[in-house]
Design an enzyme around this catalytic site. Structure first.
Site, PDB file in Angstrom:
ATOM      1  N   GLU A 285      -1.316   0.952   0.148  1.00 27.88           N
ATOM      2  CA  GLU A 285      -0.622   1.582  -0.978  1.00 27.88           C
ATOM      3  C   GLU A 285       0.178   0.514  -1.709  1.00 27.88           C
ATOM      4  O   GLU A 285       0.222  -0.648  -1.271  1.00 27.88           O
ATOM      5  CB  GLU A 285       0.265   2.742  -0.502  1.00 27.88           C
ATOM      6  CG  GLU A 285      -0.561   3.953  -0.073  1.00 27.88           C
ATOM      7  CD  GLU A 285       0.252   5.167   0.307  1.00 27.88           C
ATOM      8  OE1 GLU A 285       1.499   5.111   0.283  1.00 27.88           O
ATOM      9  OE2 GLU A 285      -0.368   6.187   0.664  1.00 27.88           O
TER      10      GLU A 285
ATOM     11  N   HIS B 231       7.574   8.780  -9.008  1.00 24.68           N
ATOM     12  CA  HIS B 231       6.204   8.498  -8.573  1.00 24.68           C
ATOM     13  C   HIS B 231       5.368   8.319  -9.827  1.00 24.68           C
ATOM     14  O   HIS B 231       5.439   9.123 -10.757  1.00 24.68           O
ATOM     15  CB  HIS B 231       5.658   9.645  -7.725  1.00 24.68           C
ATOM     16  CG  HIS B 231       4.446   9.245  -6.941  1.00 24.68           C
ATOM     17  ND1 HIS B 231       3.224   9.033  -7.539  1.00 24.68           N
ATOM     18  CD2 HIS B 231       4.277   8.981  -5.622  1.00 24.68           C
ATOM     19  CE1 HIS B 231       2.351   8.670  -6.611  1.00 24.68           C
ATOM     20  NE2 HIS B 231       2.967   8.626  -5.432  1.00 24.68           N
TER      21      HIS B 231
ATOM     22  N   ARG C 164       6.112   0.775  -7.009  1.00 24.78           N
ATOM     23  CA  ARG C 164       6.123   2.035  -7.749  1.00 24.78           C
ATOM     24  C   ARG C 164       6.941   1.997  -9.039  1.00 24.78           C
ATOM     25  O   ARG C 164       6.547   2.570 -10.046  1.00 24.78           O
ATOM     26  CB  ARG C 164       6.766   3.089  -6.853  1.00 24.78           C
ATOM     27  CG  ARG C 164       5.815   4.114  -6.452  1.00 24.78           C
ATOM     28  CD  ARG C 164       6.417   5.041  -5.487  1.00 24.78           C
ATOM     29  NE  ARG C 164       5.343   5.332  -4.551  1.00 24.78           N
ATOM     30  CZ  ARG C 164       5.450   6.128  -3.532  1.00 24.78           C
ATOM     31  NH1 ARG C 164       6.605   6.721  -3.293  1.00 24.78           N
ATOM     32  NH2 ARG C 164       4.440   6.353  -2.757  1.00 24.78           N
TER      33      ARG C 164
ATOM     34  N   HIS D  20      10.597  11.724  -7.742  1.00 23.97           N
ATOM     35  CA  HIS D  20       9.881  11.863  -6.463  1.00 23.97           C
ATOM     36  C   HIS D  20      10.791  11.731  -5.251  1.00 23.97           C
ATOM     37  O   HIS D  20      10.649  12.477  -4.288  1.00 23.97           O
ATOM     38  CB  HIS D  20       8.795  10.786  -6.428  1.00 23.97           C
ATOM     39  CG  HIS D  20       7.915  10.818  -5.227  1.00 23.97           C
ATOM     40  ND1 HIS D  20       7.139  11.914  -4.905  1.00 23.97           N
ATOM     41  CD2 HIS D  20       7.656   9.877  -4.267  1.00 23.97           C
ATOM     42  CE1 HIS D  20       6.452  11.652  -3.799  1.00 23.97           C
ATOM     43  NE2 HIS D  20       6.761  10.443  -3.394  1.00 23.97           N
TER      44      HIS D  20
ATOM     45  N   ARG E 299      12.072   2.744  -2.707  1.00 26.42           N
ATOM     46  CA  ARG E 299      11.408   2.892  -1.406  1.00 26.42           C
ATOM     47  C   ARG E 299       9.963   2.396  -1.449  1.00 26.42           C
ATOM     48  O   ARG E 299       9.224   2.703  -2.386  1.00 26.42           O
ATOM     49  CB  ARG E 299      11.450   4.363  -0.994  1.00 26.42           C
ATOM     50  CG  ARG E 299      10.675   4.664   0.261  1.00 26.42           C
ATOM     51  CD  ARG E 299      10.869   6.079   0.720  1.00 26.42           C
ATOM     52  NE  ARG E 299      10.346   7.062  -0.191  1.00 26.42           N
ATOM     53  CZ  ARG E 299       9.064   7.375  -0.327  1.00 26.42           C
ATOM     54  NH1 ARG E 299       8.152   6.733   0.383  1.00 26.42           N
ATOM     55  NH2 ARG E 299       8.692   8.311  -1.176  1.00 26.42           N
TER      56      ARG E 299
HETATM   57  C1  SIN Z   1       1.910   9.259  -2.024  1.00 29.15           C
HETATM   58  O1  SIN Z   1       1.033   9.737  -1.309  1.00 29.15           O
HETATM   59  O2  SIN Z   1       1.660   8.584  -3.009  1.00 29.15           O
HETATM   60  C2  SIN Z   1       3.334   9.530  -1.683  1.00 29.15           C
HETATM   61  C3  SIN Z   1       3.725   8.791  -0.507  1.00 29.15           C
HETATM   62  C4  SIN Z   1       5.165   8.414  -0.605  1.00 29.15           C
HETATM   63  O3  SIN Z   1       5.933   9.000  -1.370  1.00 29.15           O
HETATM   64  O4  SIN Z   1       5.530   7.459   0.060  1.00 29.15           O
END
Ligand code: SIN
Length: 416
Positions: free
Chosen positions: A115, A231, A277, A340, A375
């Site tokens: 991610e 997000h 993010r 988010h 985060r």
């Molecule tokens: C996501 O699946 O993108 C959210 C995971 C997160 O907020 O860390």
């Protein structure tokens, strides 16, 4: 009508991952009452899709996870909290597996995805994109085996009650609108986030910041409330809730395209779609601003993957988008950033203790400083299990110390 105990040893407000993990830790020390504002299954945990980050793959190590966490936090993490998170993570994950969490595997080997802002593939997932739901299920099943834990749903906690400057319980409104009080030697706030303060959020309707508000009114210190994470990719359909479109799609090489269908992230950051993010969310807002439209959006393009892969890897996202006639195997997904995650909250030490005796906090409602200003993706479920367990252990200890004090006060003085 159900009745809840008016007096118990520990109250846990919130039945998400942090609250459940703390309750399990507490059960051997005393009676635990877990309160949920709505159904027990309704918490932010249930909506967490992408996964839980942990340095367990062959190509990873804890030092790299720590460095990525600190880098994403923009120099504002509490390094000790971040160190605890990544070091205690593997043990907490093993425990989840032992308690029946079915993380996705290839054969017997756990599978890890990538991610944003992670230098390695280290995100475990379950049922493709229902990781939070699966962890919540396993923790709840474990908690149900422990006779000391009582659950009560549809109990809206409104205020903390204090006795001699010590948090001594909670005021509640039940489903029928009746008010009542439950007392305990220690209270844990595990009430989640504040997303509903914003007009666009991925958070469930219950995320109204009650825990922070209650703690503030009682005199607890609140910190870092200015750090709210947006997000980058929430589904945009007019008048529909902003359903999360997991960052894990970008981990599978999904690309962001503007309204002219041009890919834009490479010009903003070397990690392109997998930049941190905050970088991706700002880039999207910028692209939406430069191409005027009545309903500005950008698009997430996943169409390079086979239909079977998309349906098996992201079944929940596929089904939800289909409800809006968006077939993500062939269509681009219209998205916008949405509020988010709150990095700030009720200030705690590394054991979940607040400045108010008897009051503890864990999970999103707490501000340990573990996330700094931003985060790292999929560190929140990990935070819930690591700091939920720590807060539970500290609450156990506080009850033991209180019992010792009572005993020593009761010792009859020797005659002079
Ligand atoms: C996501 O699946 O993108 C959210 C995971 C997160 O907020 O860390």
């Amino acid at each position: 009508m159900k009745s809840i105990p008016r007096e118990t040893d520990f109250i846990v407000v919130g039945a998400g991952v942090a609250g459940l993990r703390a309750a399990i830790e507490l059960a051997e020390a005393g009676r635990v009452l877990v309160l949920a504002k709505r159904e027990l299954s309704e918490s932010a945990t249930q909506y967490a899709q992408g996964g839980i980050a942990v340095a367990l793959s062959d190509e990873d190590d804890i030092g790299l996870h720590l460095q990525d966490t600190l880098d994403a936090g923009d120099g504002l993490c509490n390094p000790e909290a971040a160190r605890i998170l990544v070091e205690e993570g593997p043990e907490r994950i093993q425990e989840l597996i032992d308690w029946g969490t079915a993380f996705d595997r290839h054969g017997t080997k756990l599978t890890f995805t990538r991610e944003g802002a992670h230098s390695r593939s280290r995100v475990l997932h379950a049922h493709g994109d229902s990781t939070g739901r699966e962890i919540g299920r396993a923790l709840y099943s474990k908690a149900r085996t422990l006779s000391n834990i009582t659950f009560s749903d549809f109990e809206f906690s409104t205020d903390l009650s204090l006795h001699d400057e010590h948090v001594a319980g909670i005021e509640l409104i039940d489903q029928s609108g009746g008010t009542h009080h439950a007392s305990a030697s220690a209270v844990l706030l595990a009430t989640g986030g504040i997303g509903q303060v914003y007009s666009e959020t991925t958070n469930p309707p219950i995320a109204t910041g009650d825990g922070v508000a209650m703690a503030f009114r009682a005199g607890a210190e609140i910190s870092d409330m200015e750090f709210v994470q947006f997000h980058p990719t929430a589904l945009y359909v007019r008048n529909a809730p902003r359903f999360l479109i997991s960052e894990a799609l970008r981990g599978e090489r999904a690309q962001l395209r503007n309204m002219e269908m041009l890919r834009f992230m490479p010009k903003y950051h070397e990690m392109a779609e997998l930049a941190p993010r905050d970088v991706v969310a700002r880039a999207i807002v910028h692209e939406m601003e430069i191409i005027p439209a009545r309903d500005p959006v950008v698009y997430l393009d996943l169409t390079h993957l086979s239909a079977e892969r998309i349906k098996s890897r992201f079944p929940r996202i596929y089904d939800t988008c289909m409800k809006y006639n968006i077939d993500i195997t062939t269509d681009m997904i219209p998205i916008r950033p949405a509020a988010h995650y709150a990095m700030g909250g009720v200030r705690t030490d590394l054991q979940g203790k607040t400045n108010l005796p008897g009051l503890f906090a864990a999970g999103e409602v707490a501000a340990t400083g573990v996330h700094g200003a931003n985060r790292l993706a999929s560190n929140s479920l990990l935070e819930g299990v690591v700091f939920g367990a720590r807060a539970g252990a500290a609450m156990r200890e506080s009850l033991r110390a209180a019992k010792d004090r009572t005993r020593s006060n009761c010792i009859t003085p020797a005659p002079i």
